[in-house]
Enzyme design. Structure first.
Site, PDB file in Angstrom:
ATOM      1  N   HIS A  22       8.277 -69.107 -67.663  1.00  0.00           N
ATOM      2  CA  HIS A  22       8.288 -69.906 -66.423  1.00  0.00           C
ATOM      3  C   HIS A  22       9.697 -69.970 -65.817  1.00  0.00           C
ATOM      4  CE1 HIS A  22       6.092 -73.331 -64.115  1.00  0.00           C
ATOM      5  NE2 HIS A  22       6.894 -72.639 -63.331  1.00  0.00           N
TER       6      HIS A  22
ATOM      7  N   ARG B 221       0.613 -71.362 -61.449  1.00  0.00           N
ATOM      8  CA  ARG B 221       0.457 -72.327 -62.522  1.00  0.00           C
ATOM      9  C   ARG B 221      -0.551 -71.747 -63.512  1.00  0.00           C
ATOM     10  NH1 ARG B 221       4.502 -74.578 -61.135  1.00  0.00           N
ATOM     11  NH2 ARG B 221       4.733 -76.739 -60.400  1.00  0.00           N
TER      12      ARG B 221
ATOM     13  N   LEU C 162      -2.301 -66.808 -49.570  1.00  0.00           N
ATOM     14  CA  LEU C 162      -1.235 -66.220 -48.750  1.00  0.00           C
ATOM     15  C   LEU C 162      -0.435 -67.322 -48.062  1.00  0.00           C
ATOM     16  CD1 LEU C 162      -0.435 -63.186 -48.279  1.00  0.00           C
ATOM     17  CD2 LEU C 162      -1.391 -63.460 -45.988  1.00  0.00           C
ATOM     18  N   GLY C 163       0.120 -68.214 -48.905  1.00  0.00           N
ATOM     19  CA  GLY C 163       1.060 -69.212 -48.397  1.00  0.00           C
ATOM     20  C   GLY C 163       2.439 -68.599 -48.261  1.00  0.00           C
ATOM     21  N   ARG C 164       3.449 -69.466 -48.287  1.00  0.00           N
ATOM     22  CA  ARG C 164       4.794 -68.949 -48.039  1.00  0.00           C
ATOM     23  C   ARG C 164       5.261 -68.000 -49.139  1.00  0.00           C
ATOM     24  NH1 ARG C 164       6.798 -74.850 -46.066  1.00  0.00           N
ATOM     25  NH2 ARG C 164       5.543 -75.364 -47.889  1.00  0.00           N
ATOM     26  N   ILE C 165       4.957 -68.333 -50.402  1.00  0.00           N
ATOM     27  CA  ILE C 165       5.356 -67.443 -51.487  1.00  0.00           C
ATOM     28  C   ILE C 165       4.499 -66.172 -51.484  1.00  0.00           C
ATOM     29  CG2 ILE C 165       5.438 -67.191 -54.000  1.00  0.00           C
ATOM     30  CD1 ILE C 165       6.327 -70.151 -54.131  1.00  0.00           C
TER      31      ILE C 165
ATOM     32  N   SER D 243      -7.620 -66.439 -48.915  1.00  0.00           N
ATOM     33  CA  SER D 243      -7.077 -67.766 -48.599  1.00  0.00           C
ATOM     34  C   SER D 243      -8.181 -68.540 -47.897  1.00  0.00           C
ATOM     35  CB  SER D 243      -5.834 -67.644 -47.711  1.00  0.00           C
ATOM     36  OG  SER D 243      -6.170 -66.981 -46.520  1.00  0.00           O
ATOM     37  N   ARG D 244      -7.907 -69.817 -47.650  1.00  0.00           N
ATOM     38  CA  ARG D 244      -8.958 -70.641 -47.042  1.00  0.00           C
ATOM     39  C   ARG D 244      -9.349 -70.127 -45.665  1.00  0.00           C
ATOM     40  NH1 ARG D 244      -6.171 -76.116 -49.049  1.00  0.00           N
ATOM     41  NH2 ARG D 244      -4.457 -74.707 -48.602  1.00  0.00           N
TER      42      ARG D 244
ATOM     43  N   GLU E  40       2.469 -74.899 -71.555  1.00  0.00           N
ATOM     44  CA  GLU E  40       3.867 -74.466 -71.689  1.00  0.00           C
ATOM     45  C   GLU E  40       4.687 -75.569 -72.342  1.00  0.00           C
ATOM     46  OE1 GLU E  40       5.244 -73.569 -67.757  1.00  0.00           O
ATOM     47  OE2 GLU E  40       3.596 -72.202 -67.357  1.00  0.00           O
TER      48      GLU E  40
END
Lengths: 313, 313
Positions: B279, B232, B152-155, B174-175, B261
């Protein structure tokens, strides 16, 4: 005694079973099949469970002298001549609200898929063209853009609530101004179209909204404009829409509904700036089940002499 | 004097022009091209403008004795050996935040498109199969379901904020636990996967998150589970994912990122329960321009002796 007629070719096995297990029923796939039901059975029909888009007008109603209710499978009942029904004392019901989420989901999904060129993107990844020809050409940002909702009814509102989470500047048109969180009201669709990039049509069908999204509105949308339609093919001037999509007068479209479904205009097939869907707005297991239950329960209520759950007349 | 190296084959003409018009620069499409630059020019390089996914490690850095900054085009800088850079006093910058909206839009769009079978739907409407074979088989409701955001980072936060508007029950891992509007925290991804239907991966790449979404997590997701990955290809056990997609151990996937990719595993092409994208998470004109500006401005700041805008080390 047989008192329910299942009218329409589109019932699934589950939907049919739900009705036939409760009710003593007979079926007619097409309008002309009604006349083939023997006269005494026809005279006993009190309720029609209707599914599909064939016109259901006075000619059919007059073959069913005892008919008291037409229970439509779907929120849009533009195929039913409600005026003719009312004149004969026949009630009409539909299946509102239970499909709002699905239809709104598909509207947002088509807007995003068109904006991000996802049909072409899937093919590029799937066929190996990605390795051969490289990245997809850059497409267009959806979040933060401006959207106009044509018809801020229950479905339109669900669409707007979702798009607000994409930080979109929300405009809408409707017969009267609504209570909103500061969205911009337009009294006419041309003004709405000229103010926004994405135009999402969430009108009811029928004669009153025929070609409501007119050639003039499509022209007002302009070369960055995208039309999304999850209502009825009738609500937009489809010939003008096709011309604009072919000429680049607008940027693209996401369409779940068309004139003459499922035999849609072959001009759509050649367009690479559209996302097309086969009228699947409410087409999920969860929602179609809820719609079938509501259709069934309206008929059960009528036959039991109780209040209809979702009458439209 | 030439002091900027454009490294990577993926710069568009506009992106290249933005850099070459400001800076006295030289280009290298591939890692091995760096050695081909004459020694005195190489010695003068102070900044690398990097675009692409080729490994950028000590071997390249050691050919550029005067290098002070590597400015990455993209938020994910897992291709850059930041430890090696830091050890040499080289700063690394990326392009965070400006792409959050686009990546979140694509995540939501893939979730909806998979759920509503839109790739198949478009083909059915486009090819005339709709008229021949009728409606799309019923698919699955997206709104109101449960979703787990891995990271749950910014993206991840942007994705969750959008999905909340679809009335989804939001879980995340999340951590550490974050401030949220009551979303459910899981300290590990297997617990998260077992609690939800849709699992959306929004991790950073790199060694620490390699196969974080493990075979065990995929198994925990179960037969209604759908994996959406916009991070990724490395963050998920792709072999286990392919096995689960082929066997029906999970319901489907929406994938913008893959191992190797653009030469992705051909097993993906045969799957009808996936939405694939090449991508293109940040692939809009608006966002790629913002990324190019930020990359440019980081280099300009470094050369002017000013603070970097978005350093990562």
């Amino acid at each position: 005694m047989t008192n329910v007629l299942l009218l329409g070719a589109g019932f699934t096995a589950d939907e049919r079973a739900r009705l036939t297990e409760t009710f003593d029923s007979v079926s007619a796939a097409q309008a002309e099949d009604v006349a083939k039901i023997d006269a005494s059975t026809r005279a006993g029909i009190k309720a029609v469970a209707f599914k599909g888009h064939m016109p259901l007008g006075a000619a059919i109603m007059d073959q069913l002298a005892g008919l008291g209710v037409i229970a439509n499978f779907g929120v849009g009942y533009d195929a039913i001549d409600v005026t003719a029904a009312s004149a004969r004392g026949i009630k009409v019901t539909n299946t509102p609200d239970v499909l709002n989420d699905d239809v709104a989901d598909l509207a947002v999904a088509m807007l995003l898929a068109q904006s991000r060129n996802m049909i072409v993107g899937d093919a590029r990844a799937r066929t190996g063209l990605w390795a051969k020809e490289g990245e997809l050409p850059l497409n267009r940002k959806a979040s933060g853009s401006s959207v106009g909702i044509v018809g801020l009814g229950r479905i339109g509102r669900e669409i707007a609530d979702r798009l607000a989470a994409f930080k979109m500047d929300i405009h809408y048109s409707s017969r009267s101004e609504k209570q909103t969180p500061g969205w911009t009201y337009h009294s006419d669709v041309v003004s709405l179209a000229s103010a926004v990039d994405f135009l999402v049509i969430a009108l009811v069908g029928g004669a009153e909204t025929e070609k409501h999204v007119s050639a003039e509105a499509i022209a007002a949308l302009g070369p960055r404009g995208v039309v999304v339609n999850i209502s009825r093919g009738t609500t937009v001037d489809e010939a003008a829409l096709l011309d604009a999509l072919e000429s680049g007068a607008i940027a693209g479209a996401g369409l779940d509904v068309f004139m003459n479904e499922p035999n849609i205009d072959p001009r759509f097939a050649a367009l690479d700036n559209v996302v097309l869907q086969p009228h699947q707005g409410s087409g999920t297991v969860e929602t179609r089940t809820a719609m079938a239950v509501l259709q069934h329960d309206n008929i059960a209520a009528f036959l039991a002499g109780q209040d209809l759950l979702t009458p439209v007349n």
